[in-house]
Design an enzyme around this catalytic site. Structure first.
Site, PDB file in Angstrom:
ATOM      1  N   HIS A  40       2.888  -5.530 -11.059  1.00 48.95           N
ATOM      2  CA  HIS A  40       3.704  -5.958  -9.926  1.00 48.95           C
ATOM      3  C   HIS A  40       3.982  -7.458  -9.989  1.00 48.95           C
ATOM      4  O   HIS A  40       3.070  -8.275  -9.955  1.00 48.95           O
ATOM      5  CB  HIS A  40       2.992  -5.630  -8.600  1.00 48.95           C
ATOM      6  N   HIS A  47       7.959   2.638 -12.193  1.00 46.89           N
ATOM      7  CA  HIS A  47       6.746   3.344 -12.545  1.00 46.89           C
ATOM      8  C   HIS A  47       6.474   4.475 -11.551  1.00 46.89           C
ATOM      9  O   HIS A  47       7.130   4.597 -10.522  1.00 46.89           O
ATOM     10  CB  HIS A  47       5.551   2.385 -12.632  1.00 46.89           C
ATOM     11  N   CYS A  82      -1.237   5.569  -0.337  1.00 48.04           N
ATOM     12  CA  CYS A  82      -0.350   5.468  -1.496  1.00 48.04           C
ATOM     13  C   CYS A  82      -1.203   5.264  -2.740  1.00 48.04           C
ATOM     14  O   CYS A  82      -2.343   4.814  -2.652  1.00 48.04           O
ATOM     15  CB  CYS A  82       0.614   4.291  -1.368  1.00 48.04           C
ATOM     16  N   HIS A  84      -1.209   5.532  -7.497  1.00 47.02           N
ATOM     17  CA  HIS A  84      -0.570   5.746  -8.787  1.00 47.02           C
ATOM     18  C   HIS A  84      -1.400   6.749  -9.584  1.00 47.02           C
ATOM     19  O   HIS A  84      -2.613   6.553  -9.728  1.00 47.02           O
ATOM     20  CB  HIS A  84      -0.491   4.447  -9.591  1.00 47.02           C
ATOM     21  N   GLU A 102      -9.581   5.584  -0.843  1.00 45.25           N
ATOM     22  CA  GLU A 102      -9.105   4.679   0.208  1.00 45.25           C
ATOM     23  C   GLU A 102      -9.661   5.027   1.581  1.00 45.25           C
ATOM     24  O   GLU A 102      -9.980   4.135   2.368  1.00 45.25           O
ATOM     25  CB  GLU A 102      -7.575   4.700   0.271  1.00 45.25           C
ATOM     26  N   TYR A 119      12.326   4.280  -4.541  1.00 46.01           N
ATOM     27  CA  TYR A 119      12.727   3.089  -3.795  1.00 46.01           C
ATOM     28  C   TYR A 119      12.446   1.825  -4.611  1.00 46.01           C
ATOM     29  O   TYR A 119      11.683   1.835  -5.583  1.00 46.01           O
ATOM     30  CB  TYR A 119      11.971   3.007  -2.461  1.00 46.01           C
ATOM     31  N   GLU A 128       8.252  -3.938  -5.551  1.00 45.46           N
ATOM     32  CA  GLU A 128       7.780  -2.570  -5.755  1.00 45.46           C
ATOM     33  C   GLU A 128       8.973  -1.772  -6.265  1.00 45.46           C
ATOM     34  O   GLU A 128      10.073  -1.875  -5.719  1.00 45.46           O
ATOM     35  CB  GLU A 128       7.250  -1.958  -4.452  1.00 45.46           C
ATOM     36  N   GLU A 130       9.425   2.125  -7.663  1.00 43.58           N
ATOM     37  CA  GLU A 130       8.682   3.341  -7.941  1.00 43.58           C
ATOM     38  C   GLU A 130       9.509   4.605  -7.755  1.00 43.58           C
ATOM     39  O   GLU A 130      10.361   4.687  -6.866  1.00 43.58           O
ATOM     40  CB  GLU A 130       7.474   3.437  -6.995  1.00 43.58           C
ATOM     41  N   TRP A 175       8.977   1.329   2.168  1.00 36.96           N
ATOM     42  CA  TRP A 175       8.957   2.689   1.620  1.00 36.96           C
ATOM     43  C   TRP A 175       8.652   3.710   2.711  1.00 36.96           C
ATOM     44  O   TRP A 175       9.238   4.784   2.729  1.00 36.96           O
ATOM     45  CB  TRP A 175       7.977   2.811   0.454  1.00 36.96           C
TER      46      TRP A 175
END
Length: 206
Positions: A40, A47, A82, A84, A102, A119, A128, A130, A175
């Site tokens: 980032h 990604h 959120c 990855h 989290e 977005y 961002e 993604e 987002w």
């Protein structure tokens, strides 16, 4: 070790493995990987990611505030979780893993609602960028948010939350704003979307 694009592979360090994200081309195919810690910046490559919205038995949605030290959108309110997926990690496995990391809770009833969500957003020069499929699920126990990830977490009635996001009166991540606009008015009763709409890199069985 590097991949075919010159990115460092996840070989691990003394303090644990290097977390990698999956880089994508415009058609959603994997082009390589990169360390999450370095991906980032002002020219963040496209990604693979995901977003998840957790609902309780009363139909309330969990809204979280990102930890203040986050590189992207620190202290900003957003959806429940959120993350990855790691290279070669099934997307649903990644959602379960990240929610547990989290929020300290397991989930059930995981359903894909927005397989093709994408977005790009910028804050203070950090981008961002993604392809970010969106899921809904239910927690199976008491939340235990990790302070290094989540500054605050609150349950809010979905209808009230959705209205405030759509009319612009609620401060929320970009987002999340776009996702709420794209989600059905009643996500809990909406049918699951076909995984055929996922980015190619997320369809590991193809």
């Amino acid at each position: 070790m590097t991949d075919e694009h010159g990115n460092r592979a996840a070989t691990g360090r003394a303090d644990g493995p290097v977390e990698q994200v999956v880089l994508l081309d415009e058609d959603g195919h994997r082009t390589g990987t990169q360390d999450k810690a370095t991906v980032h910046h002002d020219a963040t490559p496209l990604h693979l990611a995901f977003s998840c919205y957790l609902f309780d038995g009363d139909g309330r949605v969990l809204v979280t505030r990102r930890a203040l030290h986050k590189r992207t959108w620190p202290g900003v309110w957003t959806n429940s979780c959120c993350g990855h997926p790691a290279p070669d990690e099934p997307l649903t496995t990644a959602v379960h893993r990240r929610v547990r990391q989290e929020l300290g809770v397991d989930i059930e009833g995981l359903r894909l609602l927005l397989p093709g969500f994408r977005y790009r957003a910028v804050l203070h020069g950090v981008v961002e960028h993604e392809m970010c499929p969106v899921f809904v699920a239910r927690p199976t126990g008491r939340l235990r948010p990790a302070p290094e990830e989540v500054a605050e977490a609150v349950w809010e009635p979905w209808a009230t939350f959705r209205e405030s996001v759509l009319d612009g009166s609620r401060g929320i991540s970009p987002w999340c704003r776009e996702q709420v606009a794209a989600l059905p008015a009643d996500p809990l009763s909406a049918p699951a979307a076909s995984p055929d709409g996922l980015p190619a890199a997320a369809r590991l069985d193809d």
